[in-house]
Design a protein around this motif. Sequence first.
Motif, PDB file in Angstrom:
ATOM      1  N   MET A   1       0.835  -1.332   0.017  1.00  0.00           N
ATOM      2  CA  MET A   1      -0.026  -0.065   0.009  1.00  0.00           C
ATOM      3  C   MET A   1       0.944   1.418  -0.169  1.00  0.00           C
ATOM      4  O   MET A   1       0.400   2.394  -0.148  1.00  0.00           O
ATOM      5  CB  MET A   1      -0.830  -0.092   1.267  1.00  0.00           C
ATOM      6  CG  MET A   1      -2.046  -1.057   1.211  1.00  0.00           C
ATOM      7  SD  MET A   1      -3.222  -0.584   2.583  1.00  0.00           S
ATOM      8  CE  MET A   1      -4.462  -1.910   2.265  1.00  0.00           C
ATOM      9  N   ARG A   2       2.061   1.163   0.169  1.00  0.00           N
ATOM     10  CA  ARG A   2       2.802   2.353   0.247  1.00  0.00           C
ATOM     11  C   ARG A   2       2.885   3.094  -1.091  1.00  0.00           C
ATOM     12  O   ARG A   2       3.046   2.407  -2.117  1.00  0.00           O
ATOM     13  CB  ARG A   2       4.481   1.832   0.661  1.00  0.00           C
ATOM     14  CG  ARG A   2       4.656   1.953   2.053  1.00  0.00           C
ATOM     15  CD  ARG A   2       5.929   1.510   2.557  1.00  0.00           C
ATOM     16  NE  ARG A   2       7.129   2.283   1.739  1.00  0.00           N
ATOM     17  CZ  ARG A   2       8.157   1.835   1.328  1.00  0.00           C
ATOM     18  NH1 ARG A   2       8.355   0.530   1.480  1.00  0.00           N
ATOM     19  NH2 ARG A   2       8.937   2.605   0.660  1.00  0.00           N
ATOM     20  N   GLN A   3       2.712   4.289  -1.155  1.00  0.00           N
ATOM     21  CA  GLN A   3       2.809   5.082  -2.345  1.00  0.00           C
ATOM     22  C   GLN A   3       3.543   6.351  -1.950  1.00  0.00           C
ATOM     23  O   GLN A   3       3.741   6.805  -0.941  1.00  0.00           O
ATOM     24  CB  GLN A   3       1.545   5.495  -2.808  1.00  0.00           C
ATOM     25  CG  GLN A   3       0.467   4.494  -3.083  1.00  0.00           C
ATOM     26  CD  GLN A   3      -0.984   4.782  -3.438  1.00  0.00           C
ATOM     27  OE1 GLN A   3      -0.967   5.999  -3.734  1.00  0.00           O
ATOM     28  NE2 GLN A   3      -1.869   4.063  -3.250  1.00  0.00           N
ATOM     29  N   TYR A  15       0.307   8.797   6.484  1.00  0.00           N
ATOM     30  CA  TYR A  15       0.742   7.430   7.018  1.00  0.00           C
ATOM     31  C   TYR A  15      -0.325   7.197   7.639  1.00  0.00           C
ATOM     32  O   TYR A  15      -0.972   7.549   8.635  1.00  0.00           O
ATOM     33  CB  TYR A  15       2.096   7.975   7.985  1.00  0.00           C
ATOM     34  CG  TYR A  15       2.619   6.649   8.386  1.00  0.00           C
ATOM     35  CD1 TYR A  15       3.805   6.445   8.199  1.00  0.00           C
ATOM     36  CD2 TYR A  15       1.997   6.002   9.524  1.00  0.00           C
ATOM     37  CE1 TYR A  15       4.358   5.336   8.727  1.00  0.00           C
ATOM     38  CE2 TYR A  15       2.453   4.734  10.110  1.00  0.00           C
ATOM     39  CZ  TYR A  15       3.789   4.515   9.716  1.00  0.00           C
ATOM     40  OH  TYR A  15       4.349   3.293  10.080  1.00  0.00           O
ATOM     41  N   HIS A  82       5.024   3.038  15.883  1.00  0.00           N
ATOM     42  CA  HIS A  82       3.906   2.467  14.794  1.00  0.00           C
ATOM     43  C   HIS A  82       3.041   1.572  15.805  1.00  0.00           C
ATOM     44  O   HIS A  82       1.940   1.968  16.072  1.00  0.00           O
ATOM     45  CB  HIS A  82       4.150   1.758  13.652  1.00  0.00           C
ATOM     46  CG  HIS A  82       3.363   0.990  12.852  1.00  0.00           C
ATOM     47  ND1 HIS A  82       2.960   1.771  11.889  1.00  0.00           N
ATOM     48  CD2 HIS A  82       2.514  -0.182  13.120  1.00  0.00           C
ATOM     49  CE1 HIS A  82       1.741   1.108  11.018  1.00  0.00           C
ATOM     50  NE2 HIS A  82       1.683  -0.208  11.995  1.00  0.00           N
ATOM     51  N   LEU A  98      -2.115  -1.772  10.204  1.00  0.00           N
ATOM     52  CA  LEU A  98      -1.669  -1.986   8.943  1.00  0.00           C
ATOM     53  C   LEU A  98      -0.167  -2.070   8.841  1.00  0.00           C
ATOM     54  O   LEU A  98       0.450  -1.841  10.043  1.00  0.00           O
ATOM     55  CB  LEU A  98      -2.022  -0.789   8.242  1.00  0.00           C
ATOM     56  CG  LEU A  98      -3.326  -0.698   7.169  1.00  0.00           C
ATOM     57  CD1 LEU A  98      -4.653  -1.127   8.164  1.00  0.00           C
ATOM     58  CD2 LEU A  98      -3.694   0.291   6.412  1.00  0.00           C
ATOM     59  N   PRO A  99       0.305  -2.484   7.828  1.00  0.00           N
ATOM     60  CA  PRO A  99       1.978  -2.568   7.759  1.00  0.00           C
ATOM     61  C   PRO A  99       2.601  -1.115   8.319  1.00  0.00           C
ATOM     62  O   PRO A  99       1.973  -0.356   7.877  1.00  0.00           O
ATOM     63  CB  PRO A  99       2.229  -3.296   6.423  1.00  0.00           C
ATOM     64  CG  PRO A  99       0.900  -4.108   6.195  1.00  0.00           C
ATOM     65  CD  PRO A  99       0.043  -3.093   6.630  1.00  0.00           C
ATOM     66  N   THR A 102       2.688   2.249   5.867  1.00  0.00           N
ATOM     67  CA  THR A 102       1.866   2.495   4.978  1.00  0.00           C
ATOM     68  C   THR A 102       1.508   3.803   4.687  1.00  0.00           C
ATOM     69  O   THR A 102       0.880   4.552   5.309  1.00  0.00           O
ATOM     70  CB  THR A 102       0.456   1.625   5.402  1.00  0.00           C
ATOM     71  OG1 THR A 102       0.622   0.373   5.656  1.00  0.00           O
ATOM     72  CG2 THR A 102      -0.461   1.615   4.171  1.00  0.00           C
ATOM     73  N   TYR A 104       0.270   6.976   1.881  1.00  0.00           N
ATOM     74  CA  TYR A 104      -0.382   7.551   0.686  1.00  0.00           C
ATOM     75  C   TYR A 104      -0.203   9.046   0.263  1.00  0.00           C
ATOM     76  O   TYR A 104       0.342  10.005   1.269  1.00  0.00           O
ATOM     77  CB  TYR A 104      -1.715   7.538   0.706  1.00  0.00           C
ATOM     78  CG  TYR A 104      -2.473   6.036   0.981  1.00  0.00           C
ATOM     79  CD1 TYR A 104      -2.616   5.087  -0.230  1.00  0.00           C
ATOM     80  CD2 TYR A 104      -2.469   5.413   2.389  1.00  0.00           C
ATOM     81  CE1 TYR A 104      -2.652   3.727  -0.105  1.00  0.00           C
ATOM     82  CE2 TYR A 104      -2.918   3.982   2.367  1.00  0.00           C
ATOM     83  CZ  TYR A 104      -3.244   3.291   1.231  1.00  0.00           C
ATOM     84  OH  TYR A 104      -3.505   1.839   1.591  1.00  0.00           O
ATOM     85  N   ALA A 110      -5.967   8.138   0.313  1.00  0.00           N
ATOM     86  CA  ALA A 110      -5.746   6.981   1.475  1.00  0.00           C
ATOM     87  C   ALA A 110      -7.390   6.445   1.467  1.00  0.00           C
ATOM     88  O   ALA A 110      -7.705   5.460   1.724  1.00  0.00           O
ATOM     89  CB  ALA A 110      -5.291   7.583   2.893  1.00  0.00           C
ATOM     90  N   LEU A 114      -8.452   2.665   0.739  1.00  0.00           N
ATOM     91  CA  LEU A 114      -8.773   1.857   1.863  1.00  0.00           C
ATOM     92  C   LEU A 114     -10.222   1.432   1.712  1.00  0.00           C
ATOM     93  O   LEU A 114     -10.790   0.393   2.267  1.00  0.00           O
ATOM     94  CB  LEU A 114      -8.572   2.751   3.326  1.00  0.00           C
ATOM     95  CG  LEU A 114      -7.341   3.157   3.555  1.00  0.00           C
ATOM     96  CD1 LEU A 114      -7.275   3.757   4.930  1.00  0.00           C
ATOM     97  CD2 LEU A 114      -6.548   1.829   3.837  1.00  0.00           C
ATOM     98  N   GLU A 287      -4.285 -10.218   5.313  1.00  0.00           N
ATOM     99  CA  GLU A 287      -3.534  -9.129   4.528  1.00  0.00           C
ATOM    100  C   GLU A 287      -4.374  -8.152   4.118  1.00  0.00           C
ATOM    101  O   GLU A 287      -5.385  -8.499   3.417  1.00  0.00           O
ATOM    102  CB  GLU A 287      -2.932  -9.958   3.006  1.00  0.00           C
ATOM    103  CG  GLU A 287      -1.764 -11.057   3.504  1.00  0.00           C
ATOM    104  CD  GLU A 287      -0.556 -10.484   4.097  1.00  0.00           C
ATOM    105  OE1 GLU A 287      -0.243  -9.244   3.898  1.00  0.00           O
ATOM    106  OE2 GLU A 287      -0.054 -11.015   4.853  1.00  0.00           O
TER     107      GLU A 287
END
Length: 288
Positions: A1-3, A15, A82, A98-99, A102, A104, A110, A114, A287
């Motif tokens: 999901m990281r952008q 974040y 986190h 979330l990991p 993560t 956006y 985001a 989501l 996941e």
Amino acid sequence: MRQHDTEVPDANATYVFAVCRDPDPSSCTGLHGVTHEAPVRLLALDSFTAIVQTVRARDFTDEAWQGRLSDQRELERYARAHHDVVSAVAAACPTVPLPMATVYHADERAQEALAKESDRFRVALKRIAHHAEWGVKVYAPPAATAATAATAATAATAATAAPDDADRRAGRPVVPTDRGRPAAGAGLAYLERKRGAQRLRERSQEDALRTAETVDEQVGRLATASRRLRPHPQPSTDRRVQILNATYLVADRRSEELALLTRTLRERTGAQIELSGPWVPYSFVGEV
């Protein structure tokens, strides 16, 4: 999901720590998150709420994050930050973590991303509501070691090869022993010791596996869900043998029952059983 927004390095990004249902706004008060430049806050989704923080996009570019991964202390700092946010929110309401990292480009991105996962969030939140994750590690005593067999072999050799001290003290003649020639039957005795040690190791291993299965089965009956994990390697100074490393999703109302069960299993099996928790149920949210 990281952008990441690499075109505008000074831009802000969003974040996301977790997604939850009906959070207490005060649960975010005083949390530092991963930066001191902006507060941890709530971001409304269609059916849920995301826990977010505004960060600098340049701090989460691929290059920046790869550098962070190579810095153990910095990575641990982010991981603790986190987890602290996730734990604080989860103490007040069902929460899907979330990991880490993560990120956006903006709140709108985001929310859009989501929202596409809403079905999965719904299932996960229903599963973990009023539950916590508990870890169970089981250790068995080490199997018979080669040192034990070596001690026995040394004693047997000494008994056949060394002169009798009592005879020497009494002045009786002592017949010299041919140290280069093994005593009669020594080879057969050595093989029997080896076979006995092997049988002992096999029995110890079988007993350990049965103990692991017993503990997992008994705790599994009490839990809503469970996962067997790979045993952790032990430090060289720790001679314990880990025979079970598992995690269980347990209803809050059954936590005391779980503690009693582990004490009973310790007494019944003779194994060392470590119970840890309660934790945010990271292992049971799927996941997302």
